[in-house]
Design an enzyme around this catalytic site. Structure first.
Site, short mmCIF file in Angstrom:
data_model
loop_
_atom_site.label_atom_id
_atom_site.label_comp_id
_atom_site.label_asym_id
_atom_site.label_seq_id
_atom_site.Cartn_x
_atom_site.Cartn_y
_atom_site.Cartn_z
N CYS A 70 13.59 10.26 7.28
CA CYS A 70 13.44 9.80 8.67
C CYS A 70 14.75 9.90 9.43
O CYS A 70 14.77 10.10 10.63
CB CYS A 70 12.88 8.39 8.72
SG CYS A 70 13.72 7.27 7.60
N LYS B 265 0.84 -1.20 0.00
CA LYS B 265 0.00 0.00 0.00
C LYS B 265 0.88 1.24 0.00
O LYS B 265 1.51 1.57 0.99
CB LYS B 265 -0.94 0.05 1.21
CG LYS B 265 -1.96 1.18 1.05
CD LYS B 265 -2.55 1.66 2.34
CE LYS B 265 -1.72 2.69 3.05
NZ LYS B 265 -1.68 4.03 2.41
N GLU C 211 9.96 15.24 15.88
CA GLU C 211 10.42 15.15 14.50
C GLU C 211 9.67 16.19 13.67
O GLU C 211 8.44 16.21 13.67
CB GLU C 211 10.14 13.75 13.97
CG GLU C 211 10.68 13.54 12.58
CD GLU C 211 10.48 12.11 12.09
OE1 GLU C 211 9.43 11.52 12.39
OE2 GLU C 211 11.37 11.61 11.38
N GLU D 42 9.93 0.80 10.45
CA GLU D 42 10.94 1.84 10.28
C GLU D 42 10.26 3.16 10.56
O GLU D 42 9.49 3.65 9.75
CB GLU D 42 11.49 1.85 8.84
CG GLU D 42 12.20 0.58 8.44
CD GLU D 42 13.56 0.41 9.11
OE1 GLU D 42 13.98 1.32 9.85
OE2 GLU D 42 14.17 -0.64 8.89
N GLY E 295 7.11 4.67 8.24
CA GLY E 295 6.28 5.87 8.40
C GLY E 295 6.51 6.48 9.77
O GLY E 295 7.57 6.30 10.37
N SER E 296 5.52 7.17 10.26
CA SER E 296 5.69 7.90 11.51
C SER E 296 5.65 6.97 12.71
O SER E 296 5.05 5.89 12.67
CB SER E 296 4.59 8.95 11.66
OG SER E 296 3.36 8.30 11.89
N THR E 297 6.29 7.40 13.79
CA THR E 297 6.27 6.62 15.03
C THR E 297 4.84 6.50 15.55
O THR E 297 4.44 5.46 16.06
CB THR E 297 7.18 7.29 16.08
OG1 THR E 297 8.54 7.18 15.62
CG2 THR E 297 7.08 6.63 17.43
N GLU E 298 4.07 7.55 15.36
CA GLU E 298 2.68 7.55 15.82
C GLU E 298 1.89 6.39 15.20
O GLU E 298 1.23 5.63 15.90
CB GLU E 298 2.07 8.91 15.44
CG GLU E 298 0.70 9.16 15.98
CD GLU E 298 0.09 10.40 15.33
OE1 GLU E 298 0.82 11.13 14.61
OE2 GLU E 298 -1.11 10.63 15.54
N ILE E 299 1.97 6.27 13.88
CA ILE E 299 1.23 5.20 13.21
C ILE E 299 1.86 3.84 13.51
O ILE E 299 1.17 2.84 13.69
CB ILE E 299 1.18 5.44 11.68
CG1 ILE E 299 0.57 6.81 11.37
CG2 ILE E 299 0.40 4.34 10.98
CD1 ILE E 299 -0.88 6.97 11.77
N GLY E 300 3.20 3.81 13.59
CA GLY E 300 3.87 2.57 13.93
C GLY E 300 3.39 2.01 15.25
O GLY E 300 3.18 0.81 15.41
#
Lengths: 497, 388
Positions: free
Chosen positions: A310, A202, A407, A276, A254-259
């Protein structure tokens, strides 16, 4: 290619006439090589499929704010059919194929992509806003090399896993970001396929076009239908992919938030995650560093790809004894950076990827000013339309300032000073992230020791932002789980028995 | 003569402490006679078995010893993490070769306490047999148990020696010099993950606490059959066990339960130490009886204070704090395979570990393998230009 060259004492922009004030004549790369269809479906089981819910979304050129085309919005049902196709391909064809055959397809894909590299580079720049010289000289060669590198692993996996037997997971769900869209697709697809998995990919909602064009490469390579499937959409599409019980392996950049959301949603399932995530990487300059080269390194570290990286070296730490001189040289070098149309071959910084990201960066800059840091931005002219920002830096940043901890993911650097190596290491490690770090010094012993003590997955010593298919990449702490690239990038894609 | 009983304490920052909360729970040990003359191995036990008198432990359960274990609080856990951070720094300063020597010395110290450990292991095994309502015919069971005790002890000792020898070797096996395109020197090598929180619950199915496998191949075989056999009902039973522990509000006073066995515990702690990481371990319920003696062995092994911290108490109470603690970098949970029950304590721990992106590991627990040790490692890649 706009990257750091080190080891020699040549440097631009810091000697002679201090700032280049002349104008460059536009040198636009033609976009006529690229044909964008008005509307794209999902690429499932080797064919184009309209979204079941019939919904589409638009993708923009961030440099002009013009709509490029419409792209299918993936629903749970779409994700379901893609996973089903991947599963069938895995069971019927891919798992029965020899490693050499799998590798053969990857080699082919690498070659086919090389042949059409310019077309992909232009499309990448149109859809994402990055300067053509970066998409042409970095993204595309790197993507091809990644496919080529992992192609050779496919029939040698028994050496990678030592005496342990291993097997593919089956279907890998892969969710990739908008900063290096095609390169990230290659980073995901190449090791997954080499290791014998089938994939559902995706792409990010703001940059889906190069991944969709990659479907043509997949097709031309003769890869069996269903081995690579591409489903477009935003967050909910990704969430459906993560939730799907048929997906054993998740790889997300992607972002840490979504991770974190992904990790939480997978807690009760036996899913393997490679994540990552974000970073706030430190860049340390000791007084014994080659100053002009270090200035180049810092510029590349933070302004490469508009700072949408990143591992961007976003926190600069300069030894106090040289800080005045260093910052002066840095500002002078920043003044020579050209922000402009991404398709212009002279452009150093292209467009910010989306309006949303632009607003986020502007908000953080505002926050930095409010919290008392000293702001500097260059004086260059910005294009009238599109999402653009000038390269910027903050001085006198407190360790607890928002811009020092969060970030920014944009062309904004923070500058702080230190007096001793101990202080530099302590400040560099004072973050919840641990993706990358940079350190500049002329003393070998100092570099070894500082590199060892920096808590980061990648350390660049006397250089910055270097990447290679055979070099593992990935972070400590909240920068994620697992490594991509090299031998170590194979590990997440096989189950060790 | 009046027997002098030992006060059992937890081991934090190199010191023997009771819970700051002052709380304890009661555990019953087997009578002491049994451990004497425990054979060194299965092989040597056969001829020696005849020499051993029929023992009292199994036939006369009344001859037991009661001890009070500390019930750790969240504050104890936080103190232990603080100690572990210091211990990690000191352990990092030791060269891998020195770590090897210290782990080997730990094995020497454990060997010196063979009798004491054998007694504790036997208590655990007897209790497990009792709880699985196995028919106990005094003489047969004695021989069987004696063998089991010997094997469990040897297994733990062997794991210490196995990992002692690994400290300065795995880096060469998993590290690499990467042939990048360009004038750069590029190396990848493992680094220790940091402070590990270890939950001493057994990974196997209920009824086989502490069961683990020497060879990696076996482990997988067990795991695969387990997961293929696993039905919804057994899943419920498993998490039900944990719930039971939590609902009672008291740690299981009985030995066995779902606590980790001696052999696996030593194997797991040694793997963490060999990686260069420090550990805060909770040995829950009655298996906490190992803690005091293990601490004594560790305290005389030249191991830096705080590199290993051992708590006793209740999983339900300590695990949430472990999982959410921001100075903990990895959480080692028992590998139970398959889908976990939503809302169970393990799932909640995994969710809360996401707060600082702890590595949630444990898939290779009980294994003598490099993969086990590598669960507690990170890879670092360093670039440097190469030029004249």
């Amino acid at each position: 290619m706009n990257r750091v060259e080190t080891g020699k004492s040549t440097s631009k922009g810091s000697e002679g006439p201090s700032v280049w004030k002349g104008e460059f004549a536009p040198s636009m790369e033609s976009s006529s090589t690229v044909k964008i269809r008005p509307r794209y479906g999902h690429y499932i089981a080797g064919g184009w499929v309209a979204p079941k819910a019939g919904r589409y979304f638009k993708t923009l050129n961030p440099a002009t704010e013009e709509v490029l085309c419409e792209v299918a919005e993936g629903s749970e049902a779409d994700v379901g059919s893609a996973v089903q196709a991947a599963d069938r391909a895995y069971k019927d064809v891919w798992s029965k194929m020899s490693g050499a055959e799998r590798g053969g397809y990857l080699f082919r894909m690498a070659r086919l992509l090389q042949e059409r590299a310019r077309e992909f580079a232009v499309l990448e720049t149109l859809d994402g806003g990055k300067p053509i010289k970066e998409s042409r000289d970095f993204d595309l060669p790197s993507a091809c090399n990644h496919l080529f590198y992992y192609a050779g692993w496919a029939d040698k996996l028994e050496y990678a896993f030592g005496k342990r037997e291993s097997r593919a997971w089956g279907v890998a769900g892969q969710i990739i970001p908008w900063n290096f869209p095609l390169l990230m697709a290659a980073w995901k697809i190449a090791p997954a396929l080499a290791c014998g998995n089938c994939v559902v990919l995706k792409p990010a909602e703001t940059t889906p076009l190069t991944a969709l064009l990659f479907a043509e490469i997949v097709e031309a390579s003769g890869l069996p239908p269903g081995v690579v499937n591409i489903v477009t959409g935003a967050g909910p599409t990704g969430a459906a992919l993560v939730r799907h019980p048929g997906v054993k392996k998740i790889a997300f950049t992607g972002s840490t938030e979504i991770g974190k959301l992904i990790a939480q949603n997978s807690a009760e399932f036996d899913k393997r995650l490679t994540l990552e995530l974000g970073g706030k990487s430190a860049h340390i300059i000791f007084e014994d560093a080659p100053i002009d080269q270090a200035v180049e390194g810092v510029v590349q570290g933070i302004f490469f790809n508009q700072g949408h990286v990143c591992c961007a070296g976003s926190r600069l730490f300069v030894e106090e004894s040289i800080s005045t001189l260093f910052v002066e040289k840095l500002k002078r070098r920043m003044e020579t950076l050209r922000v402009g149309p991404p398709l212009d071959k002279n452009t150093d910084l292209g467009a910010i990827n989306s309006k949303e990201q632009l607003t986020k960066i502007q908000g953080l800059i505002q926050r930095g000013k409010e919290e008392g840091a000293l702001y500097f931005e260059t004086s260059c002219k910005l294009p009238d339309r599109g999402y653009f920002l000038r390269p910027a830096l903050f001085e006198r940043v407190s360790p607890s300032a928002t811009i020092q901890r969060e970030e920014i993911f944009g062309p904004v650097l923070t500058v702080s000073t230190f007096r001793t190596p101990e202080e530099a290491i302590q400040k560099a490690n004072d973050t919840q992230y641990g993706l990358a770090a940079g350190v500049w010094s002329d003393k070998g012993a100092k570099l070894f020791e500082v590199s060892r003590r920096l808590k980061a997955g990648v350390v660049w010593a006397n250089t910055y932002n270097k990447f290679d298919p055979c070099s593992p990449f990935g972070g400590y702490f909240e920068s994620g789980w697992g490594r991509e690239g090299g031998l170590h990038g194979l590990y997440p894609y096989r189950e060790v028995l | 003569m009046i027997t002098v009983a030992k006060t059992h304490k937890m081991f934090i920052g190199g010191a023997f402490v009771r819970s700051e909360s002052g709380r304890t729970f009661n555990v019953t040990l087997a009578a002491k006679s049994v451990a004497k003359g425990t054979p060194r191995s299965r092989a040597s036990s056969a001829p020696g078995a005849a020499l051993l008198a029929p023992r009292t432990a199994a036939s006369a359960p009344s001859a037991t010893l009661s001890v009070q274990l500390g019930r750790a609080s969240g504050k104890d856990l936080r103190n232990a993490v603080e100690a572990a951070e210091k211990g990690f720094g000191a352990w990092q300063k030791c060269s891998p070769f020195l770590r090897s020597q210290i782990l080997y010395r730990w094995a020497e110290m454990v060997e010196g306490k063979r009798e004491e450990f054998s007694h504790l292991i036997e208590s655990a095994i007897l209790d497990r047999h009792a709880s699985s309502s196995k028919v106990q015919r005094a003489r047969d069971v004695s021989a069987e148990i004696r063998n089991e005790v010997g094997a469990e002890f040897e297994r733990g000792l062997a794991s210490l020696i196995y990992f002692a020898g690994f400290c300065d070797k795995f880096g060469q096996i998993v590290g690499s010099l990467n042939p990048v395109s360009g004038p750069f020197h590029n190396v990848t090598f493992p680094e220790s993950v940091g402070v590990v929180a270890y939950v001493g619950l057994a990974g196997g199915p209920p009824g086989q606490p502490g069961k683990s496998n020497r060879s990696s191949r076996n482990t997988q075989a067990t795991r695969t059959t387990q997961s293929t056999r696993t039905t919804q009902s057994t899943q419920t039973t498993r998490s039900g066990k944990i719930h039971k522990l939590s609902k009672s509000g008291e740690p299981s006073g009985k030995l066995g339960g779902s606590g980790v066995g001696f052999g696996e515990l030593l194997c797991d702690l040694a793997a963490i130490l060999a990686s260069g990481s420090a550990v805060v371990a909770l040995i829950p319920g009655a298996r906490g009886i190992f803690v005091n003696t293990l601490g004594e062995a560790l305290a005389t092994s030249d191991l830096p204070d705080g590199a290993v911290n051992l708590l006793t108490g209740e999983v339900e109470e300590i695990l949430p704090t472990m999982a959410s603690h921001r100075r903990v970098q990895a959480l080692s949970l028992p590998n139970r395979g398959g889908v976990l029950t939503p809302g169970s304590i393990l799932v909640e721990a995994k969710k809360s570990a996401v707060g600082n992106m702890k590595r949630v590991v444990g898939g290779h627990r009980g294994e003598e393998s490099m993969e086990h040790l590598m669960e507690y490692s990170e890879f670092k890649t360093v670039w440097h230009p190469s030029a004249i």
